[in-house]
Design an enzyme around this catalytic site. Structure first.
Site, mmCIF file in Angstrom:
data_model
loop_
_atom_site.group_PDB
_atom_site.id
_atom_site.type_symbol
_atom_site.label_atom_id
_atom_site.label_comp_id
_atom_site.label_asym_id
_atom_site.label_seq_id
_atom_site.Cartn_x
_atom_site.Cartn_y
_atom_site.Cartn_z
ATOM 1 N N ASN A 44 0.770 -1.262 0.000
ATOM 2 C CA ASN A 44 0.000 0.000 0.000
ATOM 3 C C ASN A 44 0.791 1.296 0.000
ATOM 4 O O ASN A 44 0.236 2.337 -0.307
ATOM 5 C CB ASN A 44 -1.032 0.000 1.135
ATOM 6 C CG ASN A 44 -0.383 0.172 2.488
ATOM 7 O OD1 ASN A 44 0.654 -0.415 2.753
ATOM 8 N ND2 ASN A 44 -0.963 0.983 3.329
ATOM 9 N N LYS A 102 12.021 -7.500 -0.113
ATOM 10 C CA LYS A 102 10.979 -8.288 -0.787
ATOM 11 C C LYS A 102 9.772 -7.392 -1.038
ATOM 12 O O LYS A 102 9.065 -7.009 -0.113
ATOM 13 C CB LYS A 102 10.551 -9.505 0.039
ATOM 14 C CG LYS A 102 9.684 -10.430 -0.822
ATOM 15 C CD LYS A 102 8.949 -11.494 -0.061
ATOM 16 C CE LYS A 102 7.533 -11.139 0.293
ATOM 17 N NZ LYS A 102 6.667 -10.697 -0.808
ATOM 18 N N GLU A 123 5.757 -3.387 11.969
ATOM 19 C CA GLU A 123 4.794 -2.279 11.787
ATOM 20 C C GLU A 123 3.521 -2.917 11.255
ATOM 21 O O GLU A 123 3.482 -3.345 10.098
ATOM 22 C CB GLU A 123 5.327 -1.270 10.763
ATOM 23 C CG GLU A 123 6.500 -0.457 11.224
ATOM 24 C CD GLU A 123 6.124 0.598 12.231
ATOM 25 O OE1 GLU A 123 4.915 0.839 12.439
ATOM 26 O OE2 GLU A 123 7.042 1.161 12.831
ATOM 27 N N CYS A 150 -2.652 2.083 7.048
ATOM 28 C CA CYS A 150 -2.533 1.452 8.372
ATOM 29 C C CYS A 150 -3.031 2.382 9.473
ATOM 30 O O CYS A 150 -3.481 1.927 10.503
ATOM 31 C CB CYS A 150 -1.089 1.043 8.633
ATOM 32 S SG CYS A 150 0.059 2.405 8.441
ATOM 33 N N GLU A 163 -9.803 -4.412 11.317
ATOM 34 C CA GLU A 163 -9.226 -3.493 10.351
ATOM 35 C C GLU A 163 -9.960 -3.697 9.027
ATOM 36 O O GLU A 163 -10.155 -4.826 8.596
ATOM 37 C CB GLU A 163 -7.733 -3.797 10.174
ATOM 38 C CG GLU A 163 -7.041 -2.786 9.295
ATOM 39 C CD GLU A 163 -5.543 -3.043 9.149
ATOM 40 O OE1 GLU A 163 -5.139 -4.207 9.133
ATOM 41 O OE2 GLU A 163 -4.799 -2.053 9.036
#
Ligand code: NAD
Length: 491
Positions: free
Chosen positions: A152, A175, A250, A284, A383
């Site tokens: 994102n 990655k 995170e 997030c 979420e």
């Protein structure tokens, strides 16, 4: 059709077994590029190259000031190519070009910030409590860093990891997300152009299984920096049980925004819109639990709904668009099901909740506001990662704090009030890593970013992060002219 190769040891290559993935443009739902997929052979090659670059060759002997200059050059190149990088990120992920361009331009500042810190990493001489001993500490690189990022905000989330990692002298295997890897391969071109020696930065993509697992559990990886969802993080924690790599996480969030009756209403509406519909809610730090003081609840919700209905949905490449598509079909299905569950559980749909009219291709969803009677509703607890806002109300400051803290997450929080005492009290009481007062969704390389509770551990950005990419080495020197004392007694 465009094809992206991996960047390993300073060279471009495909997978040994020829594996490829198809990258889909979320605005059309159609394949627009392919990318080589790393398997075991490529993970081993990339980690091997990073290990070698650490020990031999120009990077191993380069001083910190020179490392800083390379990072600075990379920052310049990213700035010069912000338009191109932003557009590729938009085509690959569906994020607005307006935002990806601006964010990519700003990403340069993260590299400049850590470029400046490279030669300020210092040890200390210790005032040791033993006679005839000179003791000092050095901060040395941890080693090979595996950086694993979600789709994102890849340019940004890569900068917060590679900036400090490279400034401190580590080498990296990055990655890229298999959902939208293209911008990271364009980024690799700039790494190459900046003149980083081969093996210092390697860029691959692949699926969690096996690529992510093999990389994060690799015996020669010493540090894992992960951004992504909590379920993936559980795998990563288990993977690092294999190599004891130092780990930072995170993760996701379910951030509260608390609107008090004395708030500047225009500012509060803008904050809530930014927190929920900016990046189509795929952020997030989305502030997707909105608590409104009861005395202004009706009026505030009416304003919010009016604003949400005016949001321009469309092609993410268009300057005019405010909300683009979701990144994946799976994400669209998740949002659609969650909203249906919320309504079944007693929430009232105030607007949105459907695919917008006229959008029969691509993964679009209208900005959605749900009036929720309690915190048990699915859209309040989980979420969403989409344009779905759950509104709730409260009467007192204490109640607002209790509701805001009633979540397993603790990433961001917003507080809107004109009362400075209340702003400080509530900021102190909310268990979140980042608090925004009378604003929302603002970031900087200078300000630490990260969560409490299940939103993760460790911080990215800010001055202290540089130490998270070093280890302390302690050196004891005997300055005495006498032979070393009794070897059977620890002194
Ligand atoms: P994700 O967890 O599905 O994937 C993230 C990365 O992990 C991808 O590169 C994926 O390939 C990799 N991965 C998957 N399984 C793995 C495994 N077993 N071992 C190693 N790597 C593996 O996340 P996503 O859907 O791409 O992104 C959305 C999530 O990211 C949300 O939860 C969001 O809140 C979170 N996020 C957090 C922050 C933050 O800074 N706190 C920022 C952005 C996104």
């Amino acid at each position: 059709m465009k094809h992206y190769q991996m960047y390993i040891d300073g060279e471009w290559c495909d997978a040994a077994d020829g594996a490829k993935l198809e990258s889909i443009n979320p605005a059309t739902g159609k394949v627009w590029a392919t990318a080589a997929v790393a398997g075991e052979a490529e993970v081993n090659r990339a980690v091997g190259a990073a290990s070698r670059a650490l020990k031999q060759g120009p990077w191993a002997t380069m001083n910190a000031t020179q490392r800083g200059k390379l990072l600075h050059k990379l920052g310049d190149l990213i700035g010069e190519n912000a338009q191109m990088l932003g557009e590729i990120e938009t085509i690959d992920s569906g994020k607005l070009a307006k935002e990806t361009r601006a964010q990519t331009g700003y990403v340069s500042d993260y590299y400049y910030y850590y470029a400046g810190l490279a030669d300020k990493i210092q040890g200390a001489t210790l005032p040791i409590d033993k006679p005839d001993m000179h003791v000092y500490t050095k901060r040395v690189p941890i080693g090979v860093v595996a950086a694993v990022v979600p789709w994102n905000a890849q340019m940004f989330l890569t900068a917060t990891k590679l900036g400090p990692a490279l400034a401190a002298g580590n080498t990296v295997v990055l990655k890229a997300s298999e959902q939208a890897p293209a911008p990271m391969f364009e980024f690799a071109r700039l790494v190459d152009q900046a003149g980083f020696p081969p093996g210092v930065v390697n860029v691959i993509t692949g699926y969690g299984e096996p690529c992510g697992r093999l990389l994060t559990s690799h015996p020669d990886v010493n540090r894992v920096a992960f951004t992504g969802g909590p379920e993936t993080a559980r795998h990563i924690v288990r993977n690092t049980a294999e190599n004891f790599a130092v780990l930072s996480l995170e993760l996701g969030g379910k951030s509260p925004i608390v609107i008090f009756e004395d708030a500047d209403i225009e500012s509060a509406v803008n904050g809530v819109i930014a927190g929920n519909f900016g990046a189509a809610g795929q952020s997030c730090v989305a502030g997707s639990r909105v608590f409104i003081q009861s005395s202004i609840r009706e009026d505030f919700l009416a304003l919010l709904v009016e604003r949400a209905k005016q949001i321009r949905i469309g092609d993410p490449l268009s300057e005019d668009t405010q909300v683009g598509p979701l990144a994946t079909q799976a994400q669209l299905d998740h949002i659609t099901e969650s909203v249906a569950d919320a309504i079944r559980e007693g929430a009232t749909l105030l607007c949105g909740g459907v695919r917008p009219e006229g959008f029969d291709q691509g993964w679009y969803f209208t900005p959605t506001i749900l009036d929720c009677p309690n915190q048990q509703i699915r859209t309040v607890r989980e979420e969403m990662f989409g344009p779905v806002l759950s509104a709730l109300s409260f009467d007192t400051e204490d109640e607002a704090i209790e509701l805001a803290n009633d979540s397993k997450f603790g990433l961001g929080a917003g507080i809107f009030t004109r009362d400075i005492g209340r702003a400080i009290r509530v900021s102190d009481a909310i268990h979140s890593g980042i608090i925004w007062v009378n604003t929302y969704r603002v970031i900087s390389p200078i300000a630490p970013f990260g969560g409490f509770k299940q939103s993760g551990s460790g911080r990215e950005s800010g001055i202290d992060t540089i130490n998270d990419y070093t280890r302390t080495k302690t050196v004891w020197i005997n300055t005495s002219t006498e032979p070393m004392a009794d070897p059977f007694v620890m002194r």
